[in-house]
Scaffold this motif. Structure first.
Motif, PDB file in Angstrom:
ATOM      1  N   ALA A  81      71.135 -34.193 -74.434  1.00 49.63           N
ATOM      2  CA  ALA A  81      70.430 -33.731 -73.078  1.00 49.63           C
ATOM      3  C   ALA A  81      71.548 -32.683 -72.864  1.00 49.63           C
ATOM      4  O   ALA A  81      71.209 -31.465 -72.366  1.00 49.63           O
ATOM      5  CB  ALA A  81      70.528 -35.025 -71.944  1.00 49.63           C
ATOM      6  N   ARG A  82      72.739 -32.942 -72.768  1.00 50.86           N
ATOM      7  CA  ARG A  82      73.768 -32.037 -72.285  1.00 50.86           C
ATOM      8  C   ARG A  82      73.821 -30.652 -73.218  1.00 50.86           C
ATOM      9  O   ARG A  82      73.989 -29.657 -72.700  1.00 50.86           O
ATOM     10  CB  ARG A  82      75.344 -32.474 -72.407  1.00 50.86           C
ATOM     11  CG  ARG A  82      75.646 -33.448 -71.056  1.00 50.86           C
ATOM     12  CD  ARG A  82      77.264 -33.657 -71.074  1.00 50.86           C
ATOM     13  NE  ARG A  82      77.808 -34.219 -72.236  1.00 50.86           N
ATOM     14  CZ  ARG A  82      77.804 -35.767 -72.368  1.00 50.86           C
ATOM     15  NH1 ARG A  82      77.285 -36.610 -71.588  1.00 50.86           N
ATOM     16  NH2 ARG A  82      78.377 -36.121 -73.509  1.00 50.86           N
ATOM     17  N   SER A  83      73.602 -30.818 -74.556  1.00 51.16           N
ATOM     18  CA  SER A  83      73.895 -29.505 -75.233  1.00 51.16           C
ATOM     19  C   SER A  83      72.564 -28.905 -75.157  1.00 51.16           C
ATOM     20  O   SER A  83      72.730 -27.488 -75.297  1.00 51.16           O
ATOM     21  CB  SER A  83      74.227 -30.169 -76.870  1.00 51.16           C
ATOM     22  OG  SER A  83      73.052 -30.341 -77.352  1.00 51.16           O
ATOM     23  N   ILE A  84      71.497 -29.376 -75.115  1.00 48.77           N
ATOM     24  CA  ILE A  84      70.024 -28.703 -74.838  1.00 48.77           C
ATOM     25  C   ILE A  84      70.179 -28.043 -73.476  1.00 48.77           C
ATOM     26  O   ILE A  84      69.806 -26.910 -73.571  1.00 48.77           O
ATOM     27  CB  ILE A  84      68.820 -29.795 -75.120  1.00 48.77           C
ATOM     28  CG1 ILE A  84      69.123 -30.174 -76.465  1.00 48.77           C
ATOM     29  CG2 ILE A  84      67.780 -29.119 -74.623  1.00 48.77           C
ATOM     30  CD1 ILE A  84      67.793 -31.219 -76.463  1.00 48.77           C
ATOM     31  N   LEU A  85      70.705 -28.564 -72.423  1.00 51.17           N
ATOM     32  CA  LEU A  85      70.527 -27.970 -71.196  1.00 51.17           C
ATOM     33  C   LEU A  85      71.484 -26.814 -71.137  1.00 51.17           C
ATOM     34  O   LEU A  85      70.991 -25.843 -70.409  1.00 51.17           O
ATOM     35  CB  LEU A  85      70.944 -29.134 -69.949  1.00 51.17           C
ATOM     36  CG  LEU A  85      69.838 -29.962 -69.723  1.00 51.17           C
ATOM     37  CD1 LEU A  85      70.484 -31.036 -68.724  1.00 51.17           C
ATOM     38  CD2 LEU A  85      68.763 -29.237 -69.101  1.00 51.17           C
ATOM     39  N   ARG A  86      72.377 -26.767 -72.159  1.00 50.85           N
ATOM     40  CA  ARG A  86      73.107 -25.405 -72.284  1.00 50.85           C
ATOM     41  C   ARG A  86      72.577 -24.346 -72.664  1.00 50.85           C
ATOM     42  O   ARG A  86      73.111 -23.191 -72.398  1.00 50.85           O
ATOM     43  CB  ARG A  86      74.545 -25.677 -73.128  1.00 50.85           C
ATOM     44  CG  ARG A  86      75.805 -26.452 -72.090  1.00 50.85           C
ATOM     45  CD  ARG A  86      77.103 -26.243 -72.970  1.00 50.85           C
ATOM     46  NE  ARG A  86      77.195 -26.875 -74.152  1.00 50.85           N
ATOM     47  CZ  ARG A  86      77.483 -28.165 -74.321  1.00 50.85           C
ATOM     48  NH1 ARG A  86      77.835 -28.805 -73.313  1.00 50.85           N
ATOM     49  NH2 ARG A  86      77.425 -28.791 -75.552  1.00 50.85           N
ATOM     50  N   SER A  87      71.485 -24.499 -73.596  1.00 51.44           N
ATOM     51  CA  SER A  87      70.700 -23.355 -74.070  1.00 51.44           C
ATOM     52  C   SER A  87      69.367 -23.397 -73.550  1.00 51.44           C
ATOM     53  O   SER A  87      68.412 -24.112 -74.171  1.00 51.44           O
ATOM     54  CB  SER A  87      70.852 -23.263 -75.446  1.00 51.44           C
ATOM     55  OG  SER A  87      70.641 -24.715 -76.038  1.00 51.44           O
ATOM     56  N   PRO A  88      69.165 -23.037 -72.362  1.00 53.07           N
ATOM     57  CA  PRO A  88      67.681 -23.041 -71.689  1.00 53.07           C
ATOM     58  C   PRO A  88      66.729 -22.287 -72.302  1.00 53.07           C
ATOM     59  O   PRO A  88      65.490 -22.882 -72.422  1.00 53.07           O
ATOM     60  CB  PRO A  88      68.036 -22.709 -70.034  1.00 53.07           C
ATOM     61  CG  PRO A  88      69.205 -21.682 -70.418  1.00 53.07           C
ATOM     62  CD  PRO A  88      69.932 -22.525 -71.445  1.00 53.07           C
TER      63      PRO A  88
END
Lengths: 725, 112
Positions: A81-88
């Motif tokens: 979730a953290r890493s995906i949210l970093r690349s919207p």
């Protein structure tokens, strides 16, 4: 497993407890060692050594509480979730394409579930069978499919060895008035045991019983559907005992059916149920309920507990054959043609499972629905590939991170699982969005269905079944999309990863190439299928109904349902035609018995007398039309002439569903398809025909004209047609 | 001294814990001490594996844990046997006896 899930929620408490426990142990040990003479520092050192590392014990105990994979999985999800949210932008693309695929698949599944799969909300739907006559029935037909006569249903009701009971039903449209304006309303004519056999309970009053189904015309009672009662009658509590005018004929409301029950046809939901013995009142002009030569009802049976469908089907054949033989000796069948006799006697009885009831809509739609479902599945697969491709590209970007983790000792499986968690998380986000979009798509699809008086019972709601489906589809999509990058991460060795660290990664090129190939292949399938659809559609558009539809208006009336007699109806229609003719804004107008392109047709066999006498081998679509009908439509008369006022003098009253042969000379116009099939291109003009296939039918109508083919039931079909004045 | 010790056989630790607890409720350190007494003479028990084993047995429902005041006056987590734990101990004792008997039988057979 349950415990371990529960532990997840109280892990804080577990942690602190374990901490206390271990410290108690250590402290006691240190004290004991001190007593034995060791200095404090040395005692502490040895105590810790004996225990073998507190952190390690904590890790091990945590694994016991939560099982390792669960803990890892939760951890992975958070990290994802953290890493995906970093690349919207990556997230938006992936979630949207998955949402599209999952939403479309869920929408189609919703329709398939409702139309094809879902069983009726009745007792033991799995034991319901549809009983159908396979072969030639030698009978007048009213209705669409799987039709038989009422007497045959009565015969079957005696077959108690096989059935717990047998019901018959026919859908029809009536004009119902509950005090105000009469309204066209869908109704179901049913045998008396209909409700008890299905196990439907009343919401109010009582339902129909076999006592209501004894003598024709003797039971003017109706049962209302719950929705009709609520919506049209405001849920009036005193409804039982009130009168409803069915085609102006007063009938008493005896009860309201349970809310969940919507009849046995998902495509045509009746508002009220009428005993079959009242068919003469419910269908104006219908007097042949007890005639074996009239097929108009679907018959469903409930198999006995320990009788299989096959047993029942085999067991019924001897009776069926003897019934056919006996029937043969009855009036008018005995004089049928030899060919008809052979086909009649060759008929068999077929039982098919009918847990979902009977539905014309299902018969017509199940194949297109499955085709569409496969298409959306391909679309979803495409979305998965798309996301997999995105992941691979992103995987290269995250290469350093992964190499570092590998170098720090993470197992390759662990990293693969991490990547899988990424895609599963994305798929669930997509699934959620898809579920939100699905009802919109379902509503649009339902709007495409043909609309009748009877509303269909299709809903665009999300229920638990659908949610479960969407959940499973998302899970599968997540695994599909994530497996490629995960596999790739798993394959690469630490060694090569480290070596590539500085330069550009080369791994996974083959995989990416494979994905692109598959994407192109799937896209091609979809494009070709869509192309074929468009071609068919444009073909139908070019072909058209065979007549010019611009500035053409069509409307239908059913005066008989409001209690008009035949003569009154003729007068009404004459008044309307005269009114239309006088109106300056109307170029031409004409009257026909049946409206075109509404899906229905009046069909019957014809007896043709042209040198020799023969009977059409399949039913001919018929219509009664006024002079000028073809001119109004813009259809060409290719030979002979149109009807004239003289032909029209002995019009068939348009309300008469079954025109009786009259002795006077009449004219008939047939279409080109009719000439092709029955005259083989010879000149049909002057040949005579008779309505029906009865041996005593007098071929007294002369073919006076041939008209070009026009569409009757729908645009696709091209059928033999005959027109009477 | 350590040369005469051998590592405790796989799976026997659980049985030993159950046996110790079958007499009276004991806290973790108490169990460790009893085990130490055993290990001094014959087997070697790694104390680090004690707590994971206790938690595993608790999760299986064979042990019940309770915070109580210990002999030093400080609160400690006392473990006691549940009914199903007792049943499990009986079953393990029996199968252990059968295994030992069988092994003995084979040895006797070979000595003849």
């Amino acid at each position: 497993m349950m415990w371990q899930l529960a532990n997840w929620f109280r892990r804080k408490k577990l942690e602190s407890d374990l901490d206390r426990e271990l410290h108690y142990h250590l402290d006691r040990r240190i004290i004991d060692l001190e007593r034995s003479g060791l200095p404090t520092e040395e005692a502490r050192r040895q105590a810790l050594l004996e225990l073998g590392g507190i952190a390690q014990i904590q890790e091990e105990v945590r694994d016991i509480w939560l099982t390792r994979w669960l803990r890892d999985f939760v951890h992975d999800l958070r990290f994802s979730a953290r890493s995906i949210l970093r690349s919207p932008s990556f997230m938006a693309t992936a979630v949207l394409s998955l949402a599209l695929g999952i939403g479309a698949t869920t929408a189609l599944y919703s329709l398939i579930d409702q139309i094809v799969l879902r069983a009726l909300p009745v007792d033991h739907p799995e034991r319901l069978v549809l009983i159908d006559w396979i072969g030639f029935q030698y009978a007048e037909t009213f209705g669409t499919s799987n039709l038989m006569s009422y007497p045959i249903c009565q015969d079957l009701q005696q077959k108690k060895d096989f059935f717990e009971g047998v019901l018959c039903r026919a859908a029809t449209t009536i004009s119902a008035s509950t005090g105000g304006e009469p309204k066209l309303t869908a109704a179901e004519l049913v045998s008396g045991n209909y409700f008890s056999l299905l196990g439907v309970r009343p919401a109010l009053g009582r339902l129909l019983t076999t006592d209501d189904d004894q003598t024709p015309g003797s039971s003017p009672v109706v049962v209302l559907s719950y929705d009709f009662w609520k919506n049209q009658l405001g849920g009036a509590a005193d409804i039982v005992g009130r009168k409803v005018l069915v085609n102006q004929y007063p009938m008493t409301v005896v009860g309201v059916a349970a809310p969940a029950f919507h009849g046995i046809d998902v495509g045509e939901v009746p508002s009220l149920w009428i005993p079959a013995v009242m068919s003469a009142q419910a269908i104006p002009g219908f007097t042949t309920m007890l005639d074996r030569r009239t097929r108009w009802m679907q018959i469903l049976g409930r198999l006995k507990q320990n009788v299989s469908l096959q047993q029942a089907q085999t067991g019924l054949q001897p009776w069926f054959k003897s019934m056919l033989d006996e029937d043969m000796r009855r009036t008018n069948v005995s004089r049928a043609s030899a060919e008809q006799r052979r086909r009649f006697l060759a008929s068999t009885l077929e039982l098919t499972p009918a847990p979902q009831g009977h539905s014309v809509l299902r018969q017509g739609l199940s194949r297109p629905l499955w085709v569409l479902f496969v298409a959306t599945a391909v679309l979803l697969a495409l979305a998965c590939l798309n996301v997999a491709g995105l992941f691979l590209a992103r995987g290269s970007a995250r290469h350093r991170e992964i190499s570092t983790r590998l170098a720090l000792g993470a197992s390759r499986g662990r990293i693969g699982r991490q990547l899988l968690a990424d895609s599963v998380l994305l798929a669930f986000a997509g699934g959620l969005l898809g579920v939100v979009m699905a009802p919109i798509a379902v509503r649009a699809l339902i709007a495409f269905l043909p609309r009748n008086t009877a509303a269909n019972n299709l809903q665009a709601n999300i229920d638990t079944r659908l949610l479960l489906f969407a959940f499973l589809v998302s899970l599968v999509a997540g695994f599909l999309a994530g497996s490629a990058p995960a596999l790739q991460a798993g394959r690469k060795s630490l060694d090569s990863s480290l070596r590539e660290r500085g330069g550009t990664p080369s791994g996974g090129l083959a995989l990416r190439r494979a994905i692109v190939t598959a994407q192109i292949a799937f896209t091609l399938i979809l494009v070709i299928a869509a192309g074929l659809f468009v071609r068919t559609l444009s073909g139908l558009l070019v072909k058209g109904p065979g007549f010019d539809t611009s500035s053409l208006i069509s409307f239908g009336i059913k005066p008989a349902l409001n209690g008009y007699s035949g003569a009154e109806e003729s007068r009404l229609i004459r008044r309307i035609t005269e009114g239309l003719r006088d109106s300056s804004s109307i170029q031409a107008s004409a009257v026909a018995h049946d409206q075109l392109l509404l899906g229905g047709a009046w069909s019957n066999s014809l007896t043709i007398q042209a040198g020799e006498r023969y009977i059409t081998d399949r039913e001919v679509q018929m219509n009664a039309v006024s002079p000028g009908f073809f001119a109004t439509l813009g259809a060409r008369i290719v030979a002979g002439r149109d009807f004239n006022e003289h032909d029209a003098l002995n019009v068939i009253a348009p309300n008469q569903s079954m025109p009786v042969s009259q002795t006077r000379q009449r004219a008939v116009i047939v279409n080109e398809a009719f000439v092709k099939r029955y005259f083989g291109g010879r000149n049909p003009l002057g040949a005579r025909v008779a309505m029906g296939s009865a041996p005593d039918a007098k071929p007294d109508s002369e073919i006076v004209g041939v008209v070009e083919n026009i569409s009757y039931r729908n645009v696709r079909e091209q059928w033999e047609q005959a027109y009477f004045p | 001294m350590s040369s005469s010790k051998f590592p405790i056989p796989q799976g026997t630790l659980d049985m030993l814990i159950l046996q110790i607890l079958s007499l009276e409720p004991v806290h973790g350190y108490g169990i460790a001490r009893r085990l130490d007494q055993i290990s001094r003479s014959v087997v070697q028990v790694n104390q680090g594996s004690l707590y994971p084993a206790l938690h595993r047995l608790e999760l299986k429902g064979w042990l019940r844990a309770e915070w109580k005041e210990s002999e030093t006056g400080r609160e400690a987590k006392f473990y006691s046997l549940t009914a199903s734990g007792r049943k499990q101990l009986a079953a393990e004792k029996q199968s252990w006896a059968r295994l030992a008997g069988a092994v003995q039988l084979i040895f006797n057979e070979g000595n003849r």
